[in-house]
Design an enzyme around this catalytic site. Sequence first.
Site, PDB file in Angstrom:
ATOM      1  N   LEU A  96       0.890  -1.253  -0.125  1.00 56.32           N
ATOM      2  CA  LEU A  96       0.118   0.061  -0.062  1.00 56.32           C
ATOM      3  C   LEU A  96       0.789   1.135   0.180  1.00 56.32           C
ATOM      4  O   LEU A  96       1.595   1.416   1.129  1.00 56.32           O
ATOM      5  CB  LEU A  96      -0.692  -0.199   1.377  1.00 56.32           C
ATOM      6  N   SER A  97       1.045   1.953  -1.023  1.00 56.61           N
ATOM      7  CA  SER A  97       2.055   2.928  -1.313  1.00 56.61           C
ATOM      8  C   SER A  97       1.872   3.952  -0.250  1.00 56.61           C
ATOM      9  O   SER A  97       0.911   4.285   0.422  1.00 56.61           O
ATOM     10  CB  SER A  97       1.812   3.592  -2.646  1.00 56.61           C
ATOM     11  N   GLN A  98       3.131   4.908  -0.004  1.00 57.64           N
ATOM     12  CA  GLN A  98       3.373   5.678   0.936  1.00 57.64           C
ATOM     13  C   GLN A  98       2.114   6.770   0.651  1.00 57.64           C
ATOM     14  O   GLN A  98       2.036   7.347  -0.537  1.00 57.64           O
ATOM     15  CB  GLN A  98       4.560   6.507   0.762  1.00 57.64           C
TER      16      GLN A  98
END
Length: 344
Positions: free
Chosen positions: A66-68
């Site tokens: 889950l990208s930053q």
Amino acid sequence: MPDSPVAAGLRARLADQLKRAGYLRSPAVEEAFLAVPRHLFVPAGFTPEEAYRDEVIPLIPGLATLSQPSIVVLMLEEAEVRRGMKVLEIGTASGYNAALLAELAGDPSLVYTIEIDPRLAAQARRNLEAAGYGEVNVRTGDGTRGWPDGAPYDRVVVTAEATDLSRELLGQLDPDGLLLTPFAIPGLPALLLRLRPKGAGAVGTFVGIPVAFVPLQGEYTGDSRRWEAKSRRVQRVIAEVEDEAWSEGVALSLDRRLALYLVAAAVAEKEAVPPDEQPREAWRRYIEAGEPELADVGVLALPLAECPNSGLVLRRRDYAFRLDLPRERNGGGGGESPRREVVR
Ligand code: SAH
């Protein structure tokens, strides 16, 4: 936990932080960010507090994250998704970014998203449903060839590092559309590439800062053995070109250095230039181009057959990515002396 005042408060605090840091810039993206309950997209075991930190959350180590939030927001700002647009996302993972795209498009059914891992795709469907975006179109499969059913798309957003683009994928982009992808060149940090269709190919620029995404899997990905050899070659050219800059007393900003790296990577692919001459050649070309910043370097994606071998070209499977440098564009040479910081 469903959405709650506590979660909304945490979200607002993170939004403020992203605004102060310059990632969150437009009211539309801010509104979308405040609307989507990110804590409903994190794996079991993560608390809402953890969901609202500016950190990456691993889903499958090395393969899915889950990208930053800062990077998600940066990409959304660059993607310029407007109400009523049809959007294709490649790399659904948690479904969080798909929900944000649905908010920006104003209608979840305008969003198409593909995930190669069936378990993640199933989880994303559940997450989207729980958060109120059940009408987003989710499919399991290799997204490198796009999703013809929904085409043409106004926006194509890839959320894993691509090394190439397929003709099918670019072909599904509306002529007025925009494609955004983290683009990986061996030996370089991945950069965000922003392309618009042009003729049989596309034209655009690299934007922003180096980004780290998981690599895109599937059909249109590099051969990792050739990739590693290439990577070493490019890194050697870069190290020597840095020495060259240093010995000439030039200190480049990160931004200019990235532009120089692009030139070096393309020179390293030129078989006509012997390896030991490549660093000097890269430096010469960069200086002749007027020491461009990253945003000054144009990129032309041309079908392989239509791309001449001259110039600075990264040849891939369907397309050749040709770098378009400022001075070369205008016939090259001469002109005012470029801005530079001289060391000492
Ligand atoms: N957008 C996501 C983050 C993406 S992580 C979010 O909001 O949570 C990258 C994802 O791309 C991973 O889940 C990985 O499985 C997926 N992926 C990798 N290669 C793919 C391909 N060829 N087609 C579709 N999905 C792919």
